[in-house]
Design a protein around this motif. Structure first.
Motif, mmCIF file in Angstrom:
data_model
loop_
_atom_site.group_PDB
_atom_site.id
_atom_site.type_symbol
_atom_site.label_atom_id
_atom_site.label_comp_id
_atom_site.label_asym_id
_atom_site.label_seq_id
_atom_site.Cartn_x
_atom_site.Cartn_y
_atom_site.Cartn_z
ATOM 1 N N TYR A 102 0.830 -1.208 0.000
ATOM 2 C CA TYR A 102 0.000 0.000 0.000
ATOM 3 C C TYR A 102 0.863 1.256 0.000
ATOM 4 C CZ TYR A 102 -3.901 -3.124 0.911
ATOM 5 O OH TYR A 102 -4.835 -4.112 0.807
ATOM 6 N N THR A 103 0.220 2.377 -0.270
ATOM 7 C CA THR A 103 0.950 3.645 -0.382
ATOM 8 C C THR A 103 1.563 4.090 0.939
ATOM 9 O OG1 THR A 103 -1.189 4.770 -0.151
ATOM 10 C CG2 THR A 103 -0.328 4.506 -2.387
ATOM 11 N N ASP A 104 1.122 3.523 2.047
ATOM 12 C CA ASP A 104 1.740 3.880 3.329
ATOM 13 C C ASP A 104 2.981 3.025 3.627
ATOM 14 O OD1 ASP A 104 0.629 1.422 3.891
ATOM 15 O OD2 ASP A 104 -0.510 2.080 5.648
ATOM 16 N N GLY A 105 3.340 2.142 2.649
ATOM 17 C CA GLY A 105 4.534 1.314 2.807
ATOM 18 C C GLY A 105 4.281 -0.027 3.454
ATOM 19 N N GLU A 106 3.069 -0.245 3.965
ATOM 20 C CA GLU A 106 2.744 -1.509 4.620
ATOM 21 C C GLU A 106 2.417 -2.596 3.590
ATOM 22 O OE1 GLU A 106 2.600 -2.416 7.932
ATOM 23 O OE2 GLU A 106 3.576 -0.507 8.382
ATOM 24 N N GLN A 107 2.721 -3.835 3.940
ATOM 25 C CA GLN A 107 2.333 -4.987 3.130
ATOM 26 C C GLN A 107 1.353 -5.819 3.943
ATOM 27 O OE1 GLN A 107 5.269 -7.041 0.698
ATOM 28 N NE2 GLN A 107 4.533 -9.022 1.442
ATOM 29 N N ARG A 108 0.176 -6.085 3.357
ATOM 30 C CA ARG A 108 -0.858 -6.805 4.075
ATOM 31 C C ARG A 108 -1.373 -7.963 3.227
ATOM 32 N NH1 ARG A 108 -2.357 -1.367 4.266
ATOM 33 N NH2 ARG A 108 -1.908 -0.327 6.248
ATOM 34 N N GLU A 109 -1.853 -9.000 3.912
ATOM 35 C CA GLU A 109 -2.396 -10.156 3.198
ATOM 36 C C GLU A 109 -3.703 -9.786 2.518
ATOM 37 O OE1 GLU A 109 -3.659 -14.830 3.938
ATOM 38 O OE2 GLU A 109 -3.051 -13.585 5.631
ATOM 39 N N LEU A 110 -3.870 -10.256 1.294
ATOM 40 C CA LEU A 110 -5.132 -10.109 0.565
ATOM 41 C C LEU A 110 -5.839 -11.456 0.603
ATOM 42 C CD1 LEU A 110 -3.790 -8.099 -2.516
ATOM 43 C CD2 LEU A 110 -5.056 -7.201 -0.561
ATOM 44 N N ASN A 111 -7.043 -11.470 1.126
ATOM 45 C CA ASN A 111 -7.768 -12.712 1.320
ATOM 46 C C ASN A 111 -8.717 -12.956 0.154
ATOM 47 O OD1 ASN A 111 -9.432 -14.804 2.159
ATOM 48 N ND2 ASN A 111 -9.338 -14.187 4.306
#
Length: 200
Positions: A102-111
């Motif tokens: 994401y644009t905030d630099g975080e990486q998150r799981e996409l379910n």
């Protein structure tokens, strides 16, 4: 091995399963009073049951193709059920993972199952595992290209689902995950920028 491949091992396994099923049916019909109960229903009922058991047994021998995508043929409703619904993370030795950057630099799981809830989890899980195997084939191979093409379509769907998210999604990644939780190993196989996916 692809589901459509026929090997000596597959034939042997099908034969052994066939013998086991026949033994169970024979035991029920000749060693219990089940046959007498069927007789009381009439000849037609008995014939119907035996035809069903024969068809069901035959399908058990060839249902290895039920997980092909798209299905080469479908033996439903006689095919066996996939005997799982949710896989515990602790049991994972190899699986897949979709991640969003994401644009905030975080990486998150996409379910996937949260975004595409109308698709049955067993079918989706099996399809992702097939694509995972294909994606690990050498670049330039037919299977690798098929995986790249189809995974890009899944990525496009995920990008469209997250189009209005805050912070905004800028990249989607597809990983191979091996080992065991809570510390699995992740290996990046493919990635796409949201701009590349041309989500309107």
């Amino acid at each position: 091995m692809n589901g459509t491949e026929v090997s000596a091992g597959l034939i042997l396994r099908a034969g052994l399963e066939c013998l086991a099923l026949l033994a169970i049916v024979a035991y029920l019909l000749f060693r219990t009073d089940l046959r007498q109960k069927f007789y009381s229903l009439g000849t037609r009922a008995l014939a119907t049951v035996l035809i069903f058991l024969g068809a069901w047994g035959a399908v058990q021998m060839v249902d290895r193709w039920q997980y092909d995508y798209p299905n080469q043929w479908s033996p439903i409703p006689l095919t066996r059920f996939a005997m799982y619904q949710v896989q515990l993370k602790e049991s994972v030795e190899e699986t897949y993972s979709w991640q969003g950057v994401y644009t905030d630099g975080e990486q998150r799981e996409l379910n996937l199952t949260a975004e595409f809830s109308t698709i049955g989890l067993p079918a989706m899980s099996t399809r992702m595992r097939v694509l995972l195997n294909w994606a690990q084939e050498p670049e330039g191979s037919a299977d690798h290209q098929k995986a790249a093409d189809e995974l890009k379509l899944w990525a496009t769907g995920l990008a469209k689902a997250a189009k209005d998210s805050e912070p905004q999604l800028k990249e989607i990644r597809f990983y191979e995950v091996t080992g065991h939780y809570p510390n699995p190993d992740e290996s990046l196989l493919m990635s796409w920028s949201v701009d590349e996916l041309a989500v309107g």
